[in-house]
Every structure is written in structure tokens, then in C-alpha cells.
Design a protein around this motif. Sequence first.
Motif, PDB file in Angstrom:
ATOM      1  N   TYR A  84     -40.620  54.511  73.003  1.00  0.00           N
ATOM      2  CA  TYR A  84     -40.418  55.236  74.062  1.00  0.00           C
ATOM      3  C   TYR A  84     -39.345  56.369  74.011  1.00  0.00           C
ATOM      4  CZ  TYR A  84     -43.331  52.014  76.668  1.00  0.00           C
ATOM      5  OH  TYR A  84     -44.373  51.042  77.093  1.00  0.00           O
ATOM      6  N   PRO A  85     -39.511  57.578  74.244  1.00  0.00           N
ATOM      7  CA  PRO A  85     -38.346  58.557  74.413  1.00  0.00           C
ATOM      8  C   PRO A  85     -37.223  58.002  75.058  1.00  0.00           C
ATOM      9  CG  PRO A  85     -40.423  59.579  74.209  1.00  0.00           C
ATOM     10  CD  PRO A  85     -40.882  58.115  74.521  1.00  0.00           C
ATOM     11  N   LEU A  86     -36.028  58.164  74.681  1.00  0.00           N
ATOM     12  CA  LEU A  86     -35.036  57.619  75.622  1.00  0.00           C
ATOM     13  C   LEU A  86     -34.585  58.979  76.509  1.00  0.00           C
ATOM     14  CD1 LEU A  86     -32.684  56.007  73.143  1.00  0.00           C
ATOM     15  CD2 LEU A  86     -34.419  55.048  74.681  1.00  0.00           C
ATOM     16  N   PHE A  87     -34.207  58.577  77.802  1.00  0.00           N
ATOM     17  CA  PHE A  87     -33.920  59.656  78.837  1.00  0.00           C
ATOM     18  C   PHE A  87     -32.431  60.318  78.494  1.00  0.00           C
ATOM     19  CE2 PHE A  87     -36.065  56.911  82.236  1.00  0.00           C
ATOM     20  CZ  PHE A  87     -37.154  56.996  81.938  1.00  0.00           C
ATOM     21  N   GLY A  88     -32.362  61.564  78.954  1.00  0.00           N
ATOM     22  CA  GLY A  88     -30.910  62.209  78.650  1.00  0.00           C
ATOM     23  C   GLY A  88     -29.769  61.253  78.727  1.00  0.00           C
ATOM     24  N   ARG A  89     -29.920  60.533  80.010  1.00  0.00           N
ATOM     25  CA  ARG A  89     -28.879  59.794  80.553  1.00  0.00           C
ATOM     26  C   ARG A  89     -28.436  58.639  79.617  1.00  0.00           C
ATOM     27  NH1 ARG A  89     -32.203  58.237  84.780  1.00  0.00           N
ATOM     28  NH2 ARG A  89     -32.842  56.293  84.850  1.00  0.00           N
ATOM     29  N   GLU A  90     -29.540  58.071  78.986  1.00  0.00           N
ATOM     30  CA  GLU A  90     -29.566  56.875  77.996  1.00  0.00           C
ATOM     31  C   GLU A  90     -28.718  57.454  76.761  1.00  0.00           C
ATOM     32  OE1 GLU A  90     -33.344  54.661  79.950  1.00  0.00           O
ATOM     33  OE2 GLU A  90     -33.729  55.725  78.004  1.00  0.00           O
ATOM     34  N   ASN A  91     -29.010  58.628  76.237  1.00  0.00           N
ATOM     35  CA  ASN A  91     -28.600  59.254  75.209  1.00  0.00           C
ATOM     36  C   ASN A  91     -27.075  59.247  75.537  1.00  0.00           C
ATOM     37  OD1 ASN A  91     -30.943  59.111  73.613  1.00  0.00           O
ATOM     38  ND2 ASN A  91     -31.523  61.253  74.211  1.00  0.00           N
ATOM     39  N   LYS A  92     -26.682  60.079  76.466  1.00  0.00           N
ATOM     40  CA  LYS A  92     -25.699  60.596  77.074  1.00  0.00           C
ATOM     41  C   LYS A  92     -24.549  59.552  76.987  1.00  0.00           C
ATOM     42  CE  LYS A  92     -23.083  63.286  79.961  1.00  0.00           C
ATOM     43  NZ  LYS A  92     -22.714  63.815  81.495  1.00  0.00           N
ATOM     44  N   LYS A  93     -25.108  58.385  77.513  1.00  0.00           N
ATOM     45  CA  LYS A  93     -24.229  57.107  77.783  1.00  0.00           C
ATOM     46  C   LYS A  93     -23.685  56.600  76.182  1.00  0.00           C
ATOM     47  CE  LYS A  93     -24.095  52.794  80.224  1.00  0.00           C
ATOM     48  NZ  LYS A  93     -25.002  51.586  80.628  1.00  0.00           N
ATOM     49  N   ALA A  94     -24.511  56.817  75.290  1.00  0.00           N
ATOM     50  CA  ALA A  94     -24.138  56.049  74.231  1.00  0.00           C
ATOM     51  C   ALA A  94     -23.304  57.160  73.324  1.00  0.00           C
ATOM     52  CB  ALA A  94     -25.360  55.947  73.232  1.00  0.00           C
ATOM     53  N   TYR A  95     -23.718  58.191  73.395  1.00  0.00           N
ATOM     54  CA  TYR A  95     -23.118  59.390  72.785  1.00  0.00           C
ATOM     55  C   TYR A  95     -21.486  59.469  73.406  1.00  0.00           C
ATOM     56  CZ  TYR A  95     -21.509  64.092  70.819  1.00  0.00           C
ATOM     57  OH  TYR A  95     -20.929  65.058  70.318  1.00  0.00           O
ATOM     58  N   GLU A  96     -21.275  59.587  74.629  1.00  0.00           N
ATOM     59  CA  GLU A  96     -19.940  59.416  75.142  1.00  0.00           C
ATOM     60  C   GLU A  96     -19.118  58.553  74.492  1.00  0.00           C
ATOM     61  OE1 GLU A  96     -18.687  61.745  77.021  1.00  0.00           O
ATOM     62  OE2 GLU A  96     -20.635  62.846  77.334  1.00  0.00           O
ATOM     63  N   LYS A  97     -19.818  57.428  74.440  1.00  0.00           N
ATOM     64  CA  LYS A  97     -18.884  56.161  73.530  1.00  0.00           C
ATOM     65  C   LYS A  97     -18.397  56.474  72.083  1.00  0.00           C
ATOM     66  CE  LYS A  97     -19.708  51.632  73.589  1.00  0.00           C
ATOM     67  NZ  LYS A  97     -20.264  50.241  73.574  1.00  0.00           N
ATOM     68  N   ILE A  98     -18.909  57.097  71.389  1.00  0.00           N
ATOM     69  CA  ILE A  98     -18.832  57.359  69.959  1.00  0.00           C
ATOM     70  C   ILE A  98     -18.256  58.920  69.659  1.00  0.00           C
ATOM     71  CG2 ILE A  98     -20.056  55.471  69.142  1.00  0.00           C
ATOM     72  CD1 ILE A  98     -22.031  58.251  68.253  1.00  0.00           C
ATOM     73  N   LYS A  99     -18.226  59.605  70.692  1.00  0.00           N
ATOM     74  CA  LYS A  99     -17.932  61.016  70.357  1.00  0.00           C
ATOM     75  C   LYS A  99     -16.711  61.101  69.587  1.00  0.00           C
ATOM     76  CE  LYS A  99     -17.089  63.873  74.150  1.00  0.00           C
ATOM     77  NZ  LYS A  99     -17.502  64.359  75.432  1.00  0.00           N
ATOM     78  N   ASP A 100     -15.651  60.355  69.976  1.00  0.00           N
ATOM     79  CA  ASP A 100     -14.296  60.344  69.507  1.00  0.00           C
ATOM     80  C   ASP A 100     -14.541  59.859  68.172  1.00  0.00           C
ATOM     81  OD1 ASP A 100     -13.824  61.535  71.947  1.00  0.00           O
ATOM     82  OD2 ASP A 100     -12.811  59.773  72.718  1.00  0.00           O
ATOM     83  N   GLN A 101     -15.205  58.953  67.882  1.00  0.00           N
ATOM     84  CA  GLN A 101     -15.482  58.356  66.421  1.00  0.00           C
ATOM     85  C   GLN A 101     -16.154  59.308  65.729  1.00  0.00           C
ATOM     86  OE1 GLN A 101     -16.662  54.597  68.394  1.00  0.00           O
ATOM     87  NE2 GLN A 101     -16.326  53.969  66.154  1.00  0.00           N
ATOM     88  N   LEU A 102     -16.756  59.992  66.053  1.00  0.00           N
ATOM     89  CA  LEU A 102     -17.706  60.956  65.393  1.00  0.00           C
ATOM     90  C   LEU A 102     -16.766  62.091  64.978  1.00  0.00           C
ATOM     91  CD1 LEU A 102     -21.335  61.129  66.946  1.00  0.00           C
ATOM     92  CD2 LEU A 102     -21.004  60.827  64.487  1.00  0.00           C
ATOM     93  N   GLN A 103     -16.112  62.551  65.733  1.00  0.00           N
ATOM     94  CA  GLN A 103     -15.209  63.839  65.610  1.00  0.00           C
ATOM     95  C   GLN A 103     -16.234  64.993  65.222  1.00  0.00           C
ATOM     96  OE1 GLN A 103     -12.395  62.250  63.071  1.00  0.00           O
ATOM     97  NE2 GLN A 103     -10.910  62.229  64.811  1.00  0.00           N
ATOM     98  N   PRO A 104     -17.280  65.426  65.767  1.00  0.00           N
ATOM     99  CA  PRO A 104     -18.095  66.456  65.465  1.00  0.00           C
ATOM    100  C   PRO A 104     -17.526  67.764  65.649  1.00  0.00           C
ATOM    101  CG  PRO A 104     -18.854  65.903  67.496  1.00  0.00           C
ATOM    102  CD  PRO A 104     -17.660  64.800  67.070  1.00  0.00           C
TER     103      PRO A 104
END
Lengths: 108, 741
Positions: free
Chosen positions: B343-363
Motif C-alpha cells: 500500500y503506498p503510504l499517504f503523504g502525512r504518514e511519510n511526513k510524520k516519520a521524516y520529521e522524526k529523523i530529519k535532524d539525524q539525517l542532516q540532509p
Amino acid sequence: MERQNVPRLAALLLAGLGLLLFVSVAMARERACIPFHLKTEDGKIINPLTGENADQPYSPRQTCGACHNYDEITKGYHFQQGWDRISDDFGKKMDKPWVLSDGMLGKF
Amino acid sequence: MAKKKNTSPDEIDITIFEWVGGGPTDPKQIGVPFCGGCHPGGGGLEFDRDGKRYDQRLKAEPTLAQSLDGDYYKSKWDKSGVVEADCLLCHLPGYNFKERNKQLKMYNFKWAATAASGIGQVSGFVREDQQPTVQYNKRLFNEDGKIALDLAYPPPSENCNFCHGISDAKKRGFSWNDRRNHDVHNARGMSCNDCHPAIDNPALKVTKLQHQFAKGDENVSSVRDDLDNTIMTCRDCHSQGYMGAPRPTHLGVRPNHLEKLACETCHIPTLHIAGGEGFDVTTGAMVNYPVFNLKDLKNSPKQIGDYFDWHPRYQRIKRGQLAPVNALLGVFFTNLDKDGIYYPLFGRENKKAYEKIKDQLQPKNPMKPELHTNEQIKLMLTALTETLQGNKRFQQIKPYYHKGGKHYHLNDKGEVVVEDDHTHAGHVEGFNINHNVAPAALALGANGCGDCHSTEAHMFKGQIVTDMFGPPDGKPLTISSGRLFGCQPWAFYLNQFHQLYLSPYANILMLLVVFGLVLHYTGQGPKVADYYKSPPEIVWFPLSERWTHLFRMVSFLVLAFTGYIFFFNNITLLRMSFGTPQTAVVVHWVAGLIFIAASIASVALWGKYAKFAPYDKEWLAKKGGYIGGQEVEVPAGRLNAGQKIFFWLTGILTLITGVTGIFLIFKSSLPLTLSCVMSTIHGFFAVVFVASIIAHAYLGTIANPGTWQVLVHGKVSRSWAKKHHSEWYKEYVKQEEEEKP
């Protein structure tokens, strides 16, 4: 050519030209949309000059639909974009349950 | 899009209300359409899935907005109104599309048509809880209060381009009325409607009034596929001369090219504005990537629509032909649920996870994380595994990352596992490219075959992106364009050998052979033989053999001549000699069949004489007396060892070129891999064949003066026969004695 025929011919020519002009104007107008009253959603006339219902937006369905077949026109796929086939079960067959139609309204 | 019936808010993706009124509302982007902007209204923007008008129904049942009904969930239809079909979006020249988008994004649904047409000005926004008001432009109205609009019929192309200019730029680098990204039909003053008129076809039960516009057979889009191919094809117009369309002759083009390639393949060689390379939804937003500048990545176009020259990818389309496409590569996440469906994930589902790790990723750019290392992917997949816990739409949480034909997931130990992506997400399908047609002089092939068949050409060797951010360093991964044509990789390389080495170097090989022969001739001179000394009196080759040779010779000459034309695609020679390529092709294979038949006859006639005998060793040891320029006596049968070798060599070459050639007669019905293999083998051995025939002709003419006369009368002198074909001569004499009365 005999003299007395000249005015007759001139008249004939003029008449012909007039007819041509008329036909061409008529043909040009034939396809053009005629002036019309804007109408509100409830079908009431909007007349900005008198202020009648002039605070309301015009409704294409009521306005254009008065003379053109709005329901028939909006059958086109640009308007429907799959809405005419949308169903919660549309994608089940193809193992893509999130697909609800074949158009932009429901495909994703 | 949200389903009509839902059991949990988790199940609800974008609702129809958001579909119309969503999208960023900052001043820079407010005029850019979200989904609803490009939808003209009517249909699903007016009526819910039960056929009721949204505004009226929500007014009557206000609780629907708090229900899980996908048509009403968190909506404000009662205040925004519905979006009726805005006829003027298409029919009014000068329609203000940006204003429409602004009105929709501010939830002024029913005011959009008034504001964007310029008939009235609208102030106040429903999104800001205001009651919009209208101020009509009175100068547009007649005294009687009627409005006289200068409506366009058919709609001007500019209006079509409000939407198609955006969506199709991304899908296929399309633009219209664009001098740089030109289109030959556009340049001749044609409009969208000329090719895409309203269908009026009783057989399809479609009337003109219904506004169903003629369409082609787009690969990816699926709306109303039953109306596909209602458009006139290139062939339709260009064979009938419709609207003055010139009739192409395509004299210089191989017939199979006209069958196997869509017109677009040659006629849309380059796009001049950046289309989309792909998109990435990791952040929760759809981040589009314009096509890459592979030669200089840093100087890639900044956004879709920027001026940039690029060449399409090619793919076999529904018509069975190879056609130019643009594949938008998707980078996205799915969840593999218990039912085995990704099942493709909804935008908000991706967003929630991404927000969590954004700082660790340091893109480098938080909007473009471009996950490509296992560590990055692991972070995101782990975050998704956590954030998706308790999500009511899944019975099992197993997130997958899909990118570049691979998918990535975490195993029980929490390590990233990479596998080939055979799911729906891994399926790459290109959007057809059929606009921005180049003038004929710019088409592929206008400068000869080298436009495609050369080391530099994009057609086979151009690089196509397969993974936008590949491991290990996030740089794009690519593949040679020709690898996507649908043949086996090895067949592709074989074909490359044919194109890049065999064709260009074949004439060098020929020159080398000729040079070698010249060296031989200048070094050794013509053989001093007594051919003319004594009269030819005994028959060496009877008539049947001479004729067989004649048939082989003539048909070979025809084969070599036509083959040369094909091999180097010598158009001038082709037109001079045959007029059309079809004629040349037929002449070639007819000559081929005659050659095969004559070759079979020659094996029947000469086969027994071409068997090797012990004395052939001596002949070979003395090199047949070919070196030295002097007449040397060497033992030989009716055919000497050299002739035997040559005879069998031509036999084998005939077999190879003959079998492959027979296959190639049916080239257009062969699978691509087979035809690649067959034509490479055929070409290669044909070159060898011609080279050996040149040597044969040399030996039969100037190297051994007089020998050619045997082809005419078949006779040789006794002394010559004795010297050169001693064993045969012995037998000949013996037989002669026996026959004497």
C-alpha cells in the motif's frame, strides 16, 4: 449594352452584394454566443446595472445552462475524470485497493 | 483519494474537498494550481458519490463534516459552495487562471468562475471565515443587464495550456507557442483543437455536445481508454494531405524503420524544456525533479519547464512500435500488509516519520533528503515502523522504500535488505511524447543513419537515468538507451558491435584485402603461365558448371551491390538504382535465393571433386605456387587444394548468410533479439564473403592472366592441365585412352 439596362444591372449587382454581406454577417454571427443574463445558483437574474442580485457570483450551470445543455456537456472526461466510474471497490480486482477510478479523481 | 466509506480517520487520504482546495497558499504559490485548479468543475466537484450537490447536502446534514464520509470529512462545502463547470476556463480568451487557483485555494469555490473570468471582482475568503462579496465590472454589460462575452470556439490553445502546459511539461517536456521548444504544427498555425476536436461519432455513441475530445493512446493515463485513438494519426493527415500536410516519401529510410518506429521517434529527437525526471515523496510533499543534465550534474535545470535540451527514452508502446517516452521515476514508500499488497503510504504518514529523523539525517537540503545509503534508508524505515504502529489501515507494519527498480526493507535484525522491485511500484512506464514535433530537416535520419547509428548518437548509447539517487554516493545510475528497447543485453552488445565496429571498419577491412592483393601483385607480378602458349583443347568445366558459376557470380554481384547499399545505407546509390528501399530489399533477397540455389547446384556438381586428397598436402606445402610469380608444378586434382578450400569456404559462408538471410526476409516479424543476432551475423559474414570473393576474383583474373577465359569456353590446354591439375589430367588422359576405339 443598352442604356436603360445599366441602372437595372447596377441594382442587381447591389442587391447581390447586399445579400452576400448579409449572408456573411449572418454566418459569422451564427456561431457566436448571444448576449445573456447572468444567473445565480438559484436561477435568479443578476443585473449589475440595477444591482439585482449583484452581490452574488454567477452560476455557469444556471447561466450557460439556460441555453446550452450543461448536463450533457459535463459528461466529457475532462469534467468527470473518472468520477462517473468511481467506486470504493474499483481497484480491488487489480490488487490496488487504493485505486477508486481510472481518472484523476480517484486514481491516486 | 479518500474512499466514500471509511472506518477510521487513518484510512482517509486526501478528500475531494482537499483535492479541490488544497495546496500551498503562500503568495508565491497561490496562483499555482492544486488538483482542483486543472479540473474544470462539474462532475465530482459538484456532486457527491451519491449524486447529491455537496453544498445543499451539507447544509441539510451538517454532521457529515464530522463523519468519516470521504466526500464530506472536515469539509466546508456549505460555505465554499461547489465548483460548477467553468465554461470560461476554456472558452474565454484572457481567462485568469491564477485567479481561479487563488479562489479555489481560499475555498471560494463558487466564486472562482466569476473572479477568474474578470466579470466581477471577489473580495473575502471562506478559508478566512469571511463571506465573499462580488463587484461586477459593469462595463461588460449591455443596458438591459445582459452580458456580451467574446467567447472562443473552439477554445484557444492558450487556455488548454493553463493546465496542459503544467502537467505535460512535467510528464513529457511539452510546451506550446514556445519558440524554443518548438512544434512544427504549432509553427504552421495549428491549434490544439485541430487534432483534438470534440468527438462526434454515432458508433461510439458520443456527440459533439458531450465535450469528449479526440485522444491518442497515452501509456500511463487511463481515463476513458475506450476513447483512445479517436484522434487522427500522423499517417491519416500526412497521407490525405489534411490541412495541407505534406506527404512524406521517406526514401532514405529503411522500410522496417517505418514499421517498427513510431513517427515520433525520429520526428521528436529533442525536447527543449526540462520535463520531470521523477519525484520523491519522502518528506511527505511531492518533490519533483527536472530531468538531469548528466554531462554536468551541477548544471541540471532548476525546475521543470526551464529551457534545457534533452532526448527521450524509448519504449515499446501499445501500438507495438518503439516510441519516445519520459518515465517519471517514483521514489516512495509502501507498507506490505497481511494481504500481500504493497500500500503506498499517504503523504502525512511519510511526513510524520521524516520529521522524526530529519535532524539525524542532516540532509543538505531538508526538502530533498534523497535517501540512498543503507544508513539513511534504515533510519527512515525504522521511523516508519514506529510511527505506523497503531495505524488502523494496516494489519501489519512492514514499510518498504522503492527507488530505482529496487525495494528496501528491514529484516528481523533491523538490517536493510535490498531486492529487485517486482511490485507495482517497480514498474516503470513512460509518458508518451508526441508533441513538440521537429521540422523534417531536424528529424533523426535527416543527416543520415549516423543520427542514430554512431558512437555519439543518443538512440542507442545515450544514457537514461534508472535511479535518481543511486548508491553509494547519491549520483544517478544510468543505462544505455538501447538496452531499453526490449532485447537481451548480449544482443544489444552484439548490435553495438555491428554498429560501432563492423559497419565503420568493414570498408577498412576491404581496403586491407585489396591492399594485400596489390602488394601480392606488385611483389609477385602476374603468374607467367603458358595459358596462351598452346591452344585450349580439353574441357575442364562443362557448360553446366560454367552456368552454375555464372549464376553464382551474377547473383553474388547483385547481393554485394544491394548489400553494400544496406550496409552503408547509401541513399544516393539506392535511389539511382532502385528508387525505393523496398525494391532494393526485394532484389536483395531474390538474388539471395538464386545464389543459394546455385550454390546447392554447385555442391552437387563439384562436391565430389572438392574432397581433399593426400596430394593436396604437397600443394599446400608449396603454397600452390602462388608465391614467387613463377609457374611451379604442383600436384592437384580437378580442383586444387586452394580451390577446394575456397569452395568449402564459400559453401560455409553461403550456409551462414543464407540461413540468416532467410530469417531476415521476415525481419519485421522476428523478435527483436533474434533479428539483432541474425543481422549481425549476416552482416559480419557477408563482409568476410565479399573480401574472399575479391581475393578469388583477383586470382582468377589479373594474378593468373587468361584464367577467366575458362568461364567462357571451359577449355584449357593440355600442357597447362598437366602442370596445374596433374592428377586430374592423368585421369583425363586415361579416360581418353579408354574411350579410344
